[in-house]
Write a protein that holds these residues in place. Structure first.
Motif, PDB file in Angstrom:
ATOM      1  N   MET A   1       0.841  -1.176   0.000  1.00 34.53           N
ATOM      2  CA  MET A   1       0.000   0.000   0.000  1.00 34.53           C
ATOM      3  C   MET A   1       0.887   1.241   0.000  1.00 34.53           C
ATOM      4  SD  MET A   1      -2.756   1.515   2.758  1.00 34.53           S
ATOM      5  CE  MET A   1      -1.648   1.386   4.117  1.00 34.53           C
ATOM      6  N   LYS A   2       0.413   2.268  -0.707  1.00 36.87           N
ATOM      7  CA  LYS A   2       1.108   3.548  -0.727  1.00 36.87           C
ATOM      8  C   LYS A   2       0.185   4.647  -0.229  1.00 36.87           C
ATOM      9  CE  LYS A   2       4.516   2.853  -4.323  1.00 36.87           C
ATOM     10  NZ  LYS A   2       5.060   3.358  -5.585  1.00 36.87           N
ATOM     11  N   LEU A   3       0.793   5.600   0.456  1.00 36.74           N
ATOM     12  CA  LEU A   3       0.124   6.839   0.843  1.00 36.74           C
ATOM     13  C   LEU A   3       0.809   7.948   0.068  1.00 36.74           C
ATOM     14  CD1 LEU A   3      -0.023   6.583   4.745  1.00 36.74           C
ATOM     15  CD2 LEU A   3      -1.801   5.987   3.108  1.00 36.74           C
ATOM     16  N   PHE A   4       0.026   8.733  -0.644  1.00 33.43           N
ATOM     17  CA  PHE A   4       0.557   9.861  -1.388  1.00 33.43           C
ATOM     18  C   PHE A   4       0.177  11.140  -0.650  1.00 33.43           C
ATOM     19  CE2 PHE A   4       0.015   6.496  -4.478  1.00 33.43           C
ATOM     20  CZ  PHE A   4       1.202   6.549  -5.196  1.00 33.43           C
ATOM     21  N   MET A  86      -1.144   5.574  -8.781  1.00 31.52           N
ATOM     22  CA  MET A  86      -2.120   5.153  -7.779  1.00 31.52           C
ATOM     23  C   MET A  86      -2.811   3.869  -8.206  1.00 31.52           C
ATOM     24  SD  MET A  86      -3.875   8.388  -6.009  1.00 31.52           S
ATOM     25  CE  MET A  86      -4.378   7.314  -4.700  1.00 31.52           C
ATOM     26  N   HIS A  87      -2.963   2.984  -7.240  1.00 27.20           N
ATOM     27  CA  HIS A  87      -3.621   1.701  -7.489  1.00 27.20           C
ATOM     28  C   HIS A  87      -4.655   1.446  -6.402  1.00 27.20           C
ATOM     29  CE1 HIS A  87      -0.578   0.933 -10.507  1.00 27.20           C
ATOM     30  NE2 HIS A  87       0.345   1.248  -9.619  1.00 27.20           N
ATOM     31  N   SER A  88      -5.496   0.491  -6.628  1.00 25.35           N
ATOM     32  CA  SER A  88      -6.505   0.131  -5.649  1.00 25.35           C
ATOM     33  C   SER A  88      -5.838  -0.145  -4.300  1.00 25.35           C
ATOM     34  CB  SER A  88      -7.253  -1.124  -6.124  1.00 25.35           C
ATOM     35  OG  SER A  88      -8.231  -1.482  -5.183  1.00 25.35           O
ATOM     36  N   GLY A  89      -6.385   0.417  -3.250  1.00 25.20           N
ATOM     37  CA  GLY A  89      -5.828   0.236  -1.912  1.00 25.20           C
ATOM     38  C   GLY A  89      -4.868   1.335  -1.490  1.00 25.20           C
ATOM     39  N   ASP A  90      -4.497   2.222  -2.413  1.00 23.47           N
ATOM     40  CA  ASP A  90      -3.641   3.360  -2.080  1.00 23.47           C
ATOM     41  C   ASP A  90      -4.495   4.517  -1.574  1.00 23.47           C
ATOM     42  OD1 ASP A  90      -1.460   1.900  -2.987  1.00 23.47           O
ATOM     43  OD2 ASP A  90      -1.332   2.939  -4.912  1.00 23.47           O
ATOM     44  N   ILE A 121     -11.553  17.178  -7.804  1.00 23.57           N
ATOM     45  CA  ILE A 121     -10.640  16.629  -8.817  1.00 23.57           C
ATOM     46  C   ILE A 121      -9.664  15.657  -8.165  1.00 23.57           C
ATOM     47  CG2 ILE A 121      -8.832  17.202 -10.482  1.00 23.57           C
ATOM     48  CD1 ILE A 121     -10.346  19.923 -10.869  1.00 23.57           C
ATOM     49  N   TYR A 122      -9.166  16.008  -6.997  1.00 24.99           N
ATOM     50  CA  TYR A 122      -8.254  15.120  -6.272  1.00 24.99           C
ATOM     51  C   TYR A 122      -8.982  13.850  -5.822  1.00 24.99           C
ATOM     52  CZ  TYR A 122      -5.021  19.048  -6.109  1.00 24.99           C
ATOM     53  OH  TYR A 122      -4.192  20.065  -6.445  1.00 24.99           O
ATOM     54  N   ARG A 123     -10.197  14.031  -5.328  1.00 22.60           N
ATOM     55  CA  ARG A 123     -10.969  12.873  -4.873  1.00 22.60           C
ATOM     56  C   ARG A 123     -11.192  11.879  -6.009  1.00 22.60           C
ATOM     57  NH1 ARG A 123     -15.594  10.378  -4.812  1.00 22.60           N
ATOM     58  NH2 ARG A 123     -16.595  11.855  -6.215  1.00 22.60           N
ATOM     59  N   LYS A 124     -11.542  12.389  -7.166  1.00 29.42           N
ATOM     60  CA  LYS A 124     -11.783  11.511  -8.311  1.00 29.42           C
ATOM     61  C   LYS A 124     -10.512  10.789  -8.739  1.00 29.42           C
ATOM     62  CE  LYS A 124     -15.791  13.830 -10.240  1.00 29.42           C
ATOM     63  NZ  LYS A 124     -16.315  14.641 -11.345  1.00 29.42           N
ATOM     64  N   MET A 125      -9.372  11.434  -8.581  1.00 26.81           N
ATOM     65  CA  MET A 125      -8.098  10.810  -8.921  1.00 26.81           C
ATOM     66  C   MET A 125      -7.823   9.623  -7.989  1.00 26.81           C
ATOM     67  SD  MET A 125      -5.280  10.706 -10.686  1.00 26.81           S
ATOM     68  CE  MET A 125      -5.241  12.270 -11.519  1.00 26.81           C
ATOM     69  N   ALA A 126      -8.234   9.746  -6.757  1.00 28.51           N
ATOM     70  CA  ALA A 126      -7.931   8.719  -5.759  1.00 28.51           C
ATOM     71  C   ALA A 126      -8.923   7.563  -5.763  1.00 28.51           C
ATOM     72  CB  ALA A 126      -7.881   9.357  -4.371  1.00 28.51           C
ATOM     73  N   ILE A 127      -9.940   7.615  -6.593  1.00 27.85           N
ATOM     74  CA  ILE A 127     -10.929   6.524  -6.633  1.00 27.85           C
ATOM     75  C   ILE A 127     -10.454   5.432  -7.569  1.00 27.85           C
ATOM     76  CG2 ILE A 127     -13.249   5.904  -7.388  1.00 27.85           C
ATOM     77  CD1 ILE A 127     -14.228   8.548  -6.332  1.00 27.85           C
TER      78      ILE A 127
END
Length: 127
Positions: A1-4, A86-90, A121-127
């Motif tokens: 898992m990654k945190l950005f 970014m991948h699922s779970g990040d 815009i950021y939220r959509k990137m993280a989905i």
């Protein structure tokens, strides 16, 4: 898992040459299990520079940049870099605000009513 981590100077990691100046993103890794074993390295890309903290259970990448607003970070193309990282779970932690309020800097300014739209815009990137 990654945190950005994405934000402005208050989140940015600063090197030893800038001590004691430091954003919260430069010490965030210390609150995770195994922080004493962290492998800290600089990541580079065309525009953004980042610091990576590799811990036993998570990798934290701090892509924050001084003097940016939620708008200017996107306008400079910095958010585009995450499309392939970014991948699922990040997770992405976003922290902007004080540069967004600078009316005398139209390239950064975000009206209060528009601020949620930029964060979306950021939220959509993280989905």
């Amino acid at each position: 898992m990654k945190l950005f981590l994405v934000g402005d100077s208050t989140c940015q990691a600063y090197g030893p040459d800038m001590a004691p100046q430091q954003g919260w993103g430069g010490v965030f890794y210390r609150y995770f299990k195994g922080s004493e074993q962290a492998i800290i390295s600089e990541l580079t890309h065309e525009k953004p520079k980042a610091v990576s903290y590799e811990l036993p259970e998570v990798t934290i990448e701090n892509w924050s940049a001084s003097a940016r607003s939620s708008r200017s970070y996107i306008d400079e193309g910095r958010l585009d870099f995450f499309k392939d990282r970014m991948h699922s779970g990040d997770y992405m932690f976003v922290q902007f605000a004080h540069n967004d309020s600078k009316k005398d800097m139209p390239e950064k300014y975000v009206a209060p009513d528009d601020y949620p739209k930029w964060l979306e815009i950021y939220r959509k990137m993280a989905i």
